[in-house]
Structures are given as C-alpha cells and as structure tokens.
Design a protein around this motif. Sequence first.
Motif, mmCIF file in Angstrom:
data_model
loop_
_atom_site.group_PDB
_atom_site.id
_atom_site.type_symbol
_atom_site.label_atom_id
_atom_site.label_comp_id
_atom_site.label_asym_id
_atom_site.label_seq_id
_atom_site.Cartn_x
_atom_site.Cartn_y
_atom_site.Cartn_z
ATOM 1 N N LEU A 150 -26.628 21.239 36.248
ATOM 2 C CA LEU A 150 -26.810 20.889 37.655
ATOM 3 C C LEU A 150 -25.897 21.718 38.561
ATOM 4 C CD1 LEU A 150 -27.190 17.019 37.396
ATOM 5 C CD2 LEU A 150 -28.971 18.687 37.939
ATOM 6 N N ARG A 151 -24.693 21.995 38.113
ATOM 7 C CA ARG A 151 -23.788 22.837 38.907
ATOM 8 C C ARG A 151 -24.332 24.258 39.018
ATOM 9 N NH1 ARG A 151 -17.638 21.011 37.300
ATOM 10 N NH2 ARG A 151 -17.719 19.089 38.503
ATOM 11 N N ASP A 152 -24.881 24.775 37.927
ATOM 12 C CA ASP A 152 -25.464 26.124 37.972
ATOM 13 C C ASP A 152 -26.632 26.185 38.949
ATOM 14 O OD1 ASP A 152 -23.659 27.125 36.163
ATOM 15 O OD2 ASP A 152 -25.008 26.961 34.432
ATOM 16 N N VAL A 153 -27.490 25.177 38.926
ATOM 17 C CA VAL A 153 -28.631 25.132 39.837
ATOM 18 C C VAL A 153 -28.141 25.051 41.281
ATOM 19 C CG1 VAL A 153 -30.571 23.694 40.588
ATOM 20 C CG2 VAL A 153 -30.222 24.135 38.157
ATOM 21 N N LEU A 154 -27.133 24.242 41.516
ATOM 22 C CA LEU A 154 -26.586 24.084 42.859
ATOM 23 C C LEU A 154 -25.972 25.389 43.360
ATOM 24 C CD1 LEU A 154 -26.115 22.060 45.119
ATOM 25 C CD2 LEU A 154 -23.930 21.486 44.058
ATOM 26 N N LYS A 155 -25.298 26.113 42.485
ATOM 27 C CA LYS A 155 -24.692 27.393 42.860
ATOM 28 C C LYS A 155 -25.760 28.401 43.273
ATOM 29 C CE LYS A 155 -20.853 27.079 39.629
ATOM 30 N NZ LYS A 155 -20.283 27.671 38.411
ATOM 31 N N LYS A 156 -26.871 28.407 42.549
ATOM 32 C CA LYS A 156 -27.922 29.367 42.841
ATOM 33 C C LYS A 156 -28.637 29.055 44.155
ATOM 34 C CE LYS A 156 -28.718 30.572 38.053
ATOM 35 N NZ LYS A 156 -29.573 30.444 36.882
ATOM 36 N N LYS A 157 -28.832 27.784 44.445
ATOM 37 C CA LYS A 157 -29.548 27.418 45.656
ATOM 38 C C LYS A 157 -28.648 27.335 46.878
ATOM 39 C CE LYS A 157 -33.466 25.100 43.674
ATOM 40 N NZ LYS A 157 -34.408 24.031 43.798
ATOM 41 N N ASN A 158 -27.380 26.982 46.683
ATOM 42 C CA ASN A 158 -26.443 26.803 47.796
ATOM 43 C C ASN A 158 -25.098 27.462 47.470
ATOM 44 O OD1 ASN A 158 -28.239 25.027 49.263
ATOM 45 N ND2 ASN A 158 -27.757 23.488 47.727
ATOM 46 N N PRO A 159 -25.002 28.776 47.587
ATOM 47 C CA PRO A 159 -23.745 29.440 47.229
ATOM 48 C C PRO A 159 -22.568 29.020 48.102
ATOM 49 C CG PRO A 159 -25.438 31.036 47.881
ATOM 50 C CD PRO A 159 -26.034 29.687 47.984
ATOM 51 N N HIS A 160 -22.818 28.549 49.300
ATOM 52 C CA HIS A 160 -21.730 28.144 50.188
ATOM 53 C C HIS A 160 -21.036 26.855 49.682
ATOM 54 C CE1 HIS A 160 -25.197 25.859 51.620
ATOM 55 N NE2 HIS A 160 -24.331 24.972 52.121
ATOM 56 N N LEU A 161 -21.693 26.096 48.807
ATOM 57 C CA LEU A 161 -21.091 24.880 48.251
ATOM 58 C C LEU A 161 -20.234 25.161 47.015
ATOM 59 C CD1 LEU A 161 -24.088 22.396 48.504
ATOM 60 C CD2 LEU A 161 -22.117 22.562 50.012
ATOM 61 N N LEU A 162 -20.197 26.397 46.587
ATOM 62 C CA LEU A 162 -19.463 26.781 45.387
ATOM 63 C C LEU A 162 -17.983 26.442 45.513
ATOM 64 C CD1 LEU A 162 -19.467 28.197 42.652
ATOM 65 C CD2 LEU A 162 -19.135 30.361 43.844
ATOM 66 N N LYS A 163 -17.427 26.565 46.688
ATOM 67 C CA LYS A 163 -15.990 26.308 46.900
ATOM 68 C C LYS A 163 -15.683 24.835 46.693
ATOM 69 C CE LYS A 163 -15.487 30.109 50.077
ATOM 70 N NZ LYS A 163 -15.291 30.530 51.456
ATOM 71 N N ARG A 164 -16.581 23.933 47.049
ATOM 72 C CA ARG A 164 -16.344 22.498 46.924
ATOM 73 C C ARG A 164 -16.366 22.027 45.470
ATOM 74 N NH1 ARG A 164 -20.058 19.674 51.511
ATOM 75 N NH2 ARG A 164 -19.319 20.900 53.259
ATOM 76 N N LEU A 165 -17.108 22.685 44.620
ATOM 77 C CA LEU A 165 -17.253 22.252 43.226
ATOM 78 C C LEU A 165 -16.002 22.529 42.412
ATOM 79 C CD1 LEU A 165 -20.907 23.298 42.416
ATOM 80 C CD2 LEU A 165 -20.019 21.004 42.799
ATOM 81 N N LYS A 166 -15.193 23.460 42.827
ATOM 82 C CA LYS A 166 -14.007 23.797 42.028
ATOM 83 C C LYS A 166 -12.871 22.965 42.417
ATOM 84 C CE LYS A 166 -15.332 28.494 41.223
ATOM 85 N NZ LYS A 166 -15.021 29.875 41.309
#
Length: 102
Positions: A86-102
């Motif tokens: 799910l994180r990989d899918v989210l990264k691909k569709k919404n790269p701007h949210l990548l900072k929040r996941l870490k």
Amino acid sequence: MQRRKHSEEFKKQLVQEAMETGNKALVARRHQLSPNLIHKWMKAFQEDNDFSIEEAVSSSEVKQLEEENDRLKKLLGEKDLEIAILRDVLKKKNPHLLKRLK
C-alpha cells in the motif's frame, strides 16, 4: 481466630493459580487468605521441587499455543507485506505524500 488446615492439593492449586496470574494478593483475596501465606506456600513448593510451572501447563496446551503463535506470526507477516504494498502504491500515485510516510 481459629487456625485452618489446608490440604496439599488446595495449596498446590492456589500456588499454581498465583503463578499463572502473577498476582498473589488477588488469589489470596479471592480465597480469603493472607498474601503472605500464599507467598510462603509458593516458596515451600519451589524449595521442595514438588511443584513447577511446567506441571501447570500440559503438552497439549503447549502444542496449541505453539500453533496459535505460528498462525499469528504468519498473519503479522501478511499484514506487514500488505502495508508495504500500500505504501508503494501511495508513493506512485502521490509522490508529495512520501515525506509524511517516513
């Protein structure tokens, strides 16, 4: 107050219960006894090696707990994999949210 005599079986039962729950005071309160008496019985049984926690747990219970443990480990692994996907899918569709996941 009159002294009461308790059978060895009763003492073993209470010691086992206290070992399982880890709370001597609760067991003592439930049977209207002193927590010090439960502690004294536990100490006596441990010194005499008449009683151990292994006696309290049968082999069938151990096998059942091991099976449940294996099932839960498998379930946890599946959940971790699902989260990673799910994180990989989210990264691909919404790269701007990548900072929040870490």
